[in-house]
Motif scaffolding. Sequence first.
Motif, PDB file in Angstrom:
ATOM      1  N   LEU A  63     -79.647  67.837 -64.126  1.00 32.99           N
ATOM      2  CA  LEU A  63     -79.830  68.207 -62.722  1.00 32.99           C
ATOM      3  C   LEU A  63     -78.972  67.274 -61.889  1.00 32.99           C
ATOM      4  N   ASP A  64     -77.837  67.794 -61.428  1.00 30.15           N
ATOM      5  CA  ASP A  64     -76.747  66.964 -60.919  1.00 30.15           C
ATOM      6  C   ASP A  64     -76.860  66.641 -59.439  1.00 30.15           C
ATOM      7  N   SER A  65     -77.152  67.639 -58.610  1.00 31.13           N
ATOM      8  CA  SER A  65     -77.179  67.417 -57.162  1.00 31.13           C
ATOM      9  C   SER A  65     -78.205  68.335 -56.525  1.00 31.13           C
ATOM     10  N   GLU A  66     -78.563  68.020 -55.295  1.00 33.38           N
ATOM     11  CA  GLU A  66     -79.601  68.767 -54.598  1.00 33.38           C
ATOM     12  C   GLU A  66     -79.179  69.093 -53.174  1.00 33.38           C
ATOM     13  N   LEU A  67     -79.436  70.351 -52.783  1.00 31.93           N
ATOM     14  CA  LEU A  67     -79.352  70.766 -51.391  1.00 31.93           C
ATOM     15  C   LEU A  67     -80.751  71.203 -50.988  1.00 31.93           C
ATOM     16  N   SER A  68     -81.137  70.954 -49.749  1.00 32.41           N
ATOM     17  CA  SER A  68     -82.502  71.288 -49.373  1.00 32.41           C
ATOM     18  C   SER A  68     -82.609  71.691 -47.916  1.00 32.41           C
ATOM     19  N   VAL A  69     -83.645  72.470 -47.638  1.00 30.56           N
ATOM     20  CA  VAL A  69     -84.079  72.782 -46.282  1.00 30.56           C
ATOM     21  C   VAL A  69     -85.446  72.135 -46.120  1.00 30.56           C
ATOM     22  N   PRO A  70     -85.606  71.212 -45.170  1.00 29.01           N
ATOM     23  CA  PRO A  70     -86.871  70.473 -45.070  1.00 29.01           C
ATOM     24  C   PRO A  70     -88.026  71.365 -44.637  1.00 29.01           C
ATOM     25  N   GLU A  71     -89.236  70.851 -44.832  1.00 31.20           N
ATOM     26  CA  GLU A  71     -90.432  71.583 -44.448  1.00 31.20           C
ATOM     27  C   GLU A  71     -90.451  71.847 -42.942  1.00 31.20           C
ATOM     28  N   LYS A  72     -91.136  72.937 -42.581  1.00 33.58           N
ATOM     29  CA  LYS A  72     -91.300  73.396 -41.198  1.00 33.58           C
ATOM     30  C   LYS A  72     -90.071  74.118 -40.641  1.00 33.58           C
ATOM     31  N   MET A  73     -88.938  74.058 -41.355  1.00 39.47           N
ATOM     32  CA  MET A  73     -87.748  74.747 -40.860  1.00 39.47           C
ATOM     33  C   MET A  73     -87.788  76.246 -41.191  1.00 39.47           C
ATOM     34  N   LEU A  74     -88.278  76.581 -42.372  1.00 38.21           N
ATOM     35  CA  LEU A  74     -88.338  77.978 -42.792  1.00 38.21           C
ATOM     36  C   LEU A  74     -89.708  78.591 -42.516  1.00 38.21           C
ATOM     37  N   HIS A  75     -90.759  77.849 -42.891  1.00 36.37           N
ATOM     38  CA  HIS A  75     -92.128  78.363 -42.773  1.00 36.37           C
ATOM     39  C   HIS A  75     -93.062  77.262 -42.289  1.00 36.37           C
ATOM     40  N   ASP A  76     -94.191  77.683 -41.713  1.00 34.80           N
ATOM     41  CA  ASP A  76     -95.172  76.732 -41.196  1.00 34.80           C
ATOM     42  C   ASP A  76     -96.071  76.161 -42.283  1.00 34.80           C
ATOM     43  N   GLY A  77     -96.118  76.817 -43.421  1.00 30.62           N
ATOM     44  CA  GLY A  77     -96.971  76.367 -44.515  1.00 30.62           C
ATOM     45  C   GLY A  77     -96.294  76.599 -45.840  1.00 30.62           C
ATOM     46  N   PRO A  78     -97.074  76.806 -46.893  1.00 31.21           N
ATOM     47  CA  PRO A  78     -96.504  77.018 -48.224  1.00 31.21           C
ATOM     48  C   PRO A  78     -95.584  78.233 -48.265  1.00 31.21           C
ATOM     49  N   ILE A  79     -94.500  78.117 -49.016  1.00 31.32           N
ATOM     50  CA  ILE A  79     -93.623  79.264 -49.271  1.00 31.32           C
ATOM     51  C   ILE A  79     -94.235  80.037 -50.435  1.00 31.32           C
ATOM     52  N   SER A  80     -94.561  81.303 -50.216  1.00 29.25           N
ATOM     53  CA  SER A  80     -95.237  82.102 -51.236  1.00 29.25           C
ATOM     54  C   SER A  80     -94.314  82.471 -52.385  1.00 29.25           C
ATOM     55  N   CYS A  81     -93.072  82.846 -52.058  1.00 24.46           N
ATOM     56  CA  CYS A  81     -92.181  83.362 -53.095  1.00 24.46           C
ATOM     57  C   CYS A  81     -90.729  83.226 -52.639  1.00 24.46           C
ATOM     58  N   VAL A  82     -89.843  82.999 -53.599  1.00 27.19           N
ATOM     59  CA  VAL A  82     -88.410  83.060 -53.350  1.00 27.19           C
ATOM     60  C   VAL A  82     -87.795  84.007 -54.379  1.00 27.19           C
ATOM     61  N   ASP A  83     -86.687  84.628 -53.992  1.00 24.41           N
ATOM     62  CA  ASP A  83     -85.911  85.414 -54.950  1.00 24.41           C
ATOM     63  C   ASP A  83     -84.433  85.200 -54.672  1.00 24.41           C
ATOM     64  N   VAL A  84     -83.660  85.145 -55.741  1.00 23.03           N
ATOM     65  CA  VAL A  84     -82.243  84.805 -55.648  1.00 23.03           C
ATOM     66  C   VAL A  84     -81.407  85.994 -56.095  1.00 23.03           C
ATOM     67  N   MET A  85     -80.370  86.297 -55.338  1.00 24.81           N
ATOM     68  CA  MET A  85     -79.460  87.369 -55.710  1.00 24.81           C
ATOM     69  C   MET A  85     -78.771  87.025 -57.032  1.00 24.81           C
ATOM     70  N   ASP A  86     -78.430  88.043 -57.810  1.00 22.84           N
ATOM     71  CA  ASP A  86     -77.823  87.822 -59.119  1.00 22.84           C
ATOM     72  C   ASP A  86     -76.574  86.956 -59.043  1.00 22.84           C
ATOM     73  N   SER A  87     -75.833  87.054 -57.948  1.00 24.03           N
ATOM     74  CA  SER A  87     -74.624  86.238 -57.794  1.00 24.03           C
ATOM     75  C   SER A  87     -74.954  84.770 -57.552  1.00 24.03           C
ATOM     76  N   GLY A  88     -76.212  84.478 -57.210  1.00 27.07           N
ATOM     77  CA  GLY A  88     -76.660  83.107 -57.043  1.00 27.07           C
ATOM     78  C   GLY A  88     -76.447  82.505 -55.684  1.00 27.07           C
ATOM     79  N   GLY A  89     -75.807  83.224 -54.766  1.00 22.69           N
ATOM     80  CA  GLY A  89     -75.441  82.619 -53.497  1.00 22.69           C
ATOM     81  C   GLY A  89     -76.435  82.787 -52.374  1.00 22.69           C
ATOM     82  N   GLU A  90     -77.382  83.733 -52.497  1.00 29.66           N
ATOM     83  CA  GLU A  90     -78.298  83.995 -51.395  1.00 29.66           C
ATOM     84  C   GLU A  90     -79.728  84.082 -51.904  1.00 29.66           C
ATOM     85  N   CYS A  91     -80.620  83.452 -51.142  1.00 29.67           N
ATOM     86  CA  CYS A  91     -82.028  83.334 -51.525  1.00 29.67           C
ATOM     87  C   CYS A  91     -82.911  83.825 -50.384  1.00 29.67           C
ATOM     88  N   LEU A  92     -83.916  84.619 -50.708  1.00 28.23           N
ATOM     89  CA  LEU A  92     -84.917  85.068 -49.749  1.00 28.23           C
ATOM     90  C   LEU A  92     -86.177  84.230 -49.900  1.00 28.23           C
TER      91      LEU A  92
END
Length: 350
Positions: A110-139
Amino acid sequence: MAILSPQQQPQIHRFPQFKYVDGVRWLPPLSAFTRFAVIALFDSDFDSSSIEIHSLTQNPLDIAPHSTWVSPSRVSSLKTSQLHQNPLVFASTYTGSLHVLSVEPMEASLDSELSVPEKMLHDGPISCVDVMDSGGECLTVSEDGRVNLVSVGESGLNYRRIFDSNGLVSYNAVKWASPTEFVTGGCGFSLQWWDQRKPGGAVSQFKADWASGIVHCIDIHPSRKHTCLAGGSFGTVFAWDLRSQQQPIILSGLEGTKTSNPSPCESEVWEVHYDPYIKSGNLGGMSSTQILPAMICSEDGILTSIEQGKEPVELLAEPCAINGFDIDRQHPSEVICNLEWESVAILSRS
């Protein structure tokens, strides 16, 4: 439920972790000779979380920690993907942060990390993420009613809000259908179809009329994006075909209802995936409305293959919940599961 003959029974290998296993995923292949799995762990004694890459060895099958990344919070959803031949690990947390870990191909570390800190995307727990097959976009989705798109760029992560229900609707699951379309699921066995070319909200919606429950998981077959497979409360698994809007196809249903089908489990279905290992007996003449074989896992400890019009086939029965699983894309006979009782199980089908 159908039981496999001894010759057809998968080989089952269990590996105690002595920590709670929050998620498991196969890592995209780094070479033809090595295989790795990604495991999210939580140590309740020290209130610490981590993501580990485990290497697999054969004869006998075994797994061993290879690389570790310490998470700032407990992992709520785990996905793997590949971008420009480099494997990526996407992990969301119960405090609302999102982390994208790059795996160094030569060392499988595990070489490097990019992150979005808490409270920026959601107010509480993130229920689910899904990543496009190309790997570049995440919901990302959450019970706060927000839907976000996070993109991996050269300078870091970019994110934008696709929708915010302001808490009026909650989302528990999300799945890409195409580079512009995706599906969310939540309370009331509801599903929503979104098209980014048509902003402002979901373009189509489904809500079950047979019972109240929650959609926990979604899968969409890459060759049949019009059909969404969903699993949720009370052992329910159903397919929603956009071409026949309000006529769901029940694969595992509620007893005593007009839509009931034989149900392999009676509790929450935590994960569902189409199963590329199982070939339908009438594949050549199969209608595009026929639902392809799938696999589910449940709170009551069942891992089962299900197929429309056939009796479910039990693959694994545990005395504890099976909280998730992943089918190896390169070796679909191999299935990895995370068990409630601090263990990982690997099934080898022949």
